[in-house]
Design a protein around this motif. Structure first.
Motif, short mmCIF file in Angstrom:
data_model
loop_
_atom_site.label_atom_id
_atom_site.label_comp_id
_atom_site.label_asym_id
_atom_site.label_seq_id
_atom_site.Cartn_x
_atom_site.Cartn_y
_atom_site.Cartn_z
N VAL A 108 3.52 16.53 33.17
CA VAL A 108 2.27 17.11 33.65
C VAL A 108 2.09 18.73 33.15
O VAL A 108 3.16 19.27 32.98
N ARG A 109 0.85 18.46 32.96
CA ARG A 109 0.41 19.98 32.47
C ARG A 109 -0.16 20.79 33.95
O ARG A 109 -1.09 20.46 34.14
N ASN A 110 0.67 21.79 34.28
CA ASN A 110 0.48 22.57 35.35
C ASN A 110 -0.65 23.38 35.29
O ASN A 110 -0.86 24.36 34.20
N THR A 111 -1.54 23.48 36.31
CA THR A 111 -2.72 24.35 36.21
C THR A 111 -2.43 25.50 37.25
O THR A 111 -3.10 26.66 37.06
N HIS A 112 -2.02 25.29 38.31
CA HIS A 112 -1.64 26.30 39.34
C HIS A 112 -0.30 26.11 40.02
O HIS A 112 0.26 25.09 40.07
N PHE A 113 0.37 27.37 40.29
CA PHE A 113 1.94 26.87 41.23
C PHE A 113 1.73 28.04 42.05
O PHE A 113 1.31 29.33 41.95
N ALA A 167 3.25 22.94 42.94
CA ALA A 167 2.64 23.13 41.83
C ALA A 167 1.36 21.93 41.75
O ALA A 167 1.66 20.63 42.26
N VAL A 168 0.25 22.25 41.21
CA VAL A 168 -0.87 21.35 40.83
C VAL A 168 -0.91 21.11 39.49
O VAL A 168 -0.90 22.08 38.60
N GLY A 169 -1.02 19.81 39.03
CA GLY A 169 -1.15 19.84 37.50
C GLY A 169 -1.80 18.60 36.87
O GLY A 169 -2.04 17.74 37.98
N GLU A 170 -1.91 18.28 35.71
CA GLU A 170 -2.80 17.01 35.42
C GLU A 170 -1.79 16.25 34.53
O GLU A 170 -0.85 16.82 33.51
N VAL A 171 -1.92 14.96 34.93
CA VAL A 171 -0.85 13.90 34.30
C VAL A 171 -1.19 13.84 32.57
O VAL A 171 -2.47 13.45 32.42
N VAL A 172 -0.04 13.93 31.81
CA VAL A 172 -0.39 13.92 30.50
C VAL A 172 0.31 12.45 29.96
O VAL A 172 -0.36 11.95 28.88
N ASP A 173 1.41 12.13 30.55
CA ASP A 173 1.81 11.09 30.23
C ASP A 173 2.79 10.37 31.23
O ASP A 173 2.99 11.01 32.01
N GLY A 174 2.94 8.98 31.13
CA GLY A 174 4.04 8.54 32.12
C GLY A 174 3.22 7.24 32.73
O GLY A 174 2.28 6.99 32.73
N PRO A 175 3.79 6.93 33.68
CA PRO A 175 3.43 5.85 34.52
C PRO A 175 2.02 5.92 35.46
O PRO A 175 1.78 5.18 35.98
N LEU A 176 1.84 7.44 35.66
CA LEU A 176 0.69 7.52 36.59
C LEU A 176 -0.41 7.53 35.76
O LEU A 176 -0.30 7.96 34.39
N GLY A 211 -4.82 12.20 33.38
CA GLY A 211 -5.83 12.76 33.49
C GLY A 211 -5.99 13.12 35.14
O GLY A 211 -6.74 13.91 35.60
N ARG A 212 -5.44 12.39 35.84
CA ARG A 212 -5.07 12.55 37.27
C ARG A 212 -4.50 14.08 37.91
O ARG A 212 -3.42 14.18 37.05
N LEU A 213 -4.86 14.40 39.17
CA LEU A 213 -4.08 15.40 39.54
C LEU A 213 -2.91 15.19 40.42
O LEU A 213 -3.23 14.32 41.06
N VAL A 214 -1.94 15.91 40.25
CA VAL A 214 -0.89 15.54 41.19
C VAL A 214 -0.29 16.90 41.66
O VAL A 214 -0.35 17.84 41.14
N ARG A 241 2.58 13.41 44.17
CA ARG A 241 1.44 12.95 45.00
C ARG A 241 0.15 13.24 44.44
O ARG A 241 -0.40 13.84 43.82
N LEU A 242 -0.53 11.91 44.08
CA LEU A 242 -1.88 11.80 43.49
C LEU A 242 -2.75 12.44 44.37
O LEU A 242 -2.85 12.09 45.40
N LEU A 243 -3.51 13.35 43.93
CA LEU A 243 -4.47 13.89 44.75
C LEU A 243 -5.82 13.11 44.58
O LEU A 243 -6.22 12.88 43.81
N ASP A 244 -6.31 12.78 45.95
CA ASP A 244 -7.31 11.92 46.35
C ASP A 244 -8.74 12.44 46.62
O ASP A 244 -9.52 11.73 46.99
N GLY A 245 -8.74 13.72 46.53
CA GLY A 245 -10.12 14.19 47.20
C GLY A 245 -10.19 14.61 48.76
O GLY A 245 -11.25 14.86 49.06
#
Length: 333
Positions: free
Chosen positions: A40-45, A77-86, A89-92, A110-114
């Motif tokens: 995950v590439r974090n965007t906020h924590f 933290a909130v971040g963007e998935v870069v690699d792995g089973p999820l 590009g999704r935010l988690v 937790r996948l963020l769903d809007g």
């Protein structure tokens, strides 16, 4: 992707309250996800005051591990998935903040769903306030509510929530005249009580001449003592924080003694209960659904103090502890 990234580590156990010198911004290899993990590439924590307890090393009864010198700090933290089973590009939402890249287990993300219109709002500390004000200290129509530590991450949410749940009068305590003005102008507090210049009970009695029906206490200490003195018959007091102990230079962050008038508790039928989120597993989904609706309707705000850039992150925790923030403290990467 860069071969290295920046993390914030504890360099030594603080002698008293932590300072920026107790933390270090260092470079480390970007981690590679193992089986079951995601990158995950974090965007906020979030910077949360409970780190004071974890750094202090006295973590009995705390559901998080202690931090030792050399450890990387952590937190929501909130971040963007870069690699792995999820899905890429999704935010988690996860618990490996204080670093630019993280490798949490996919099952712990937790996948963020809007549900919330702004992903950063998932870092709001409103769940504890909502749970306390709908469970042990249930707000009823027309109640007078006191929130101690009203300018903090929980307090700035709690006053708004109390109003939306039907409170007729909302009072907050804080240590800064500027914060008091902001609570009243921006967050619809009816009155504020300043701590630190005089005993709290006098100004509190003036702010709540008809007494207090509900207390959401994030502080403890003399503020909790004063709240009991002002409490009406049948008042409900919910404890959701212990900042008086966590922010004391003379303590480790794992105790917060307070003097309570048990005669008044007894004769007025006042209840005092600690609120612990895991004891109420149904609250989180209920809170998020209502929070999302309130945000979209413009009926609630998520107040936070942004800390721009990883290079300023080591200053964020000392800044929070010394009261330089309003609402939550969020590092923006």
């Amino acid at each position: 992707m860069n071969a290295t990234h920046r993390v914030v580590r504890l360099t030594r156990r603080p002698a008293g309250l932590p300072t920026a010198d107790d933390l270090a911004l260092v470079r480390a290899p970007v981690p590679r996800p193992e089986a079951g993990q995601i990158l995950v590439r974090n965007t906020h924590f979030l910077v949360f005051p409970g780190l004071r307890t974890l750094i202090g090393g006295a973590t009995r009864d705390v559901p998080l591990p202690p931090l030792h010198p050399g450890d990387t700090l952590f937190g929501p933290a909130v971040g963007e998935v870069v690699d792995g089973p999820l899905p890429k590009g999704r935010l988690v939402l996860h618990l490996q903040g204080w670093r630019e890249y993280a490798t949490p287990a996919a099952a712990e993300c937790r996948l963020l769903d809007g549900t919330l219109p702004d992903p950063v709002a998932h870092l709001a500390q409103g769940s504890a306030a909502y749970g306390a004000l709908t469970r042990p200290a249930e707000v009823r129509e027309g109640d007078t509510v006191l929130v101690t530590g009203a300018a903090g991450a929980v307090g700035t949410m709690a006053g708004q929530i109390a109003r939306l749940l039907g409170a007729a009068r909302v009072i907050g305590s804080t240590g800064s005249p500027d914060k008091a003005r902001r609570l009243e102008r921006e967050l619809r507090y009816d009155a504020t009580v300043l701590r630190g210049t005089a005993p709290v009970d006098g100004p509190l009695a003036a702010a709540a001449p008809d007494g207090i029906d509900v207390v959401l206490d994030t502080v403890g200490g003399e503020q909790l003592t004063a709240a009991v003195q002002a409490a009406n018959r049948g008042a409900r007091i919910a404890l959701v924080g212990a900042l008086d102990g966590q922010l004391s230079p003379d303590r480790t962050g794992a105790s917060a003694p307070a003097v309570l008038d048990t005669f008044r508790l007894l004769t007025r039928g006042i209840t005092v209960a600690g609120y612990n989120g895991p004891d109420h597993p149904d609250v989180e989904a209920e809170w998020e659904a209502r929070f999302g609706d309130w945000l979209r309707a413009g009926e609630i705000r998520f107040p936070y103090t942004p800390v721009p850039g990883m290079e300023r992150a080591p200053e964020a925790l000392p800044g929070l502890i010394t009261g330089r923030s309003f609402g939550a403290t969020v590092v923006e990467l």
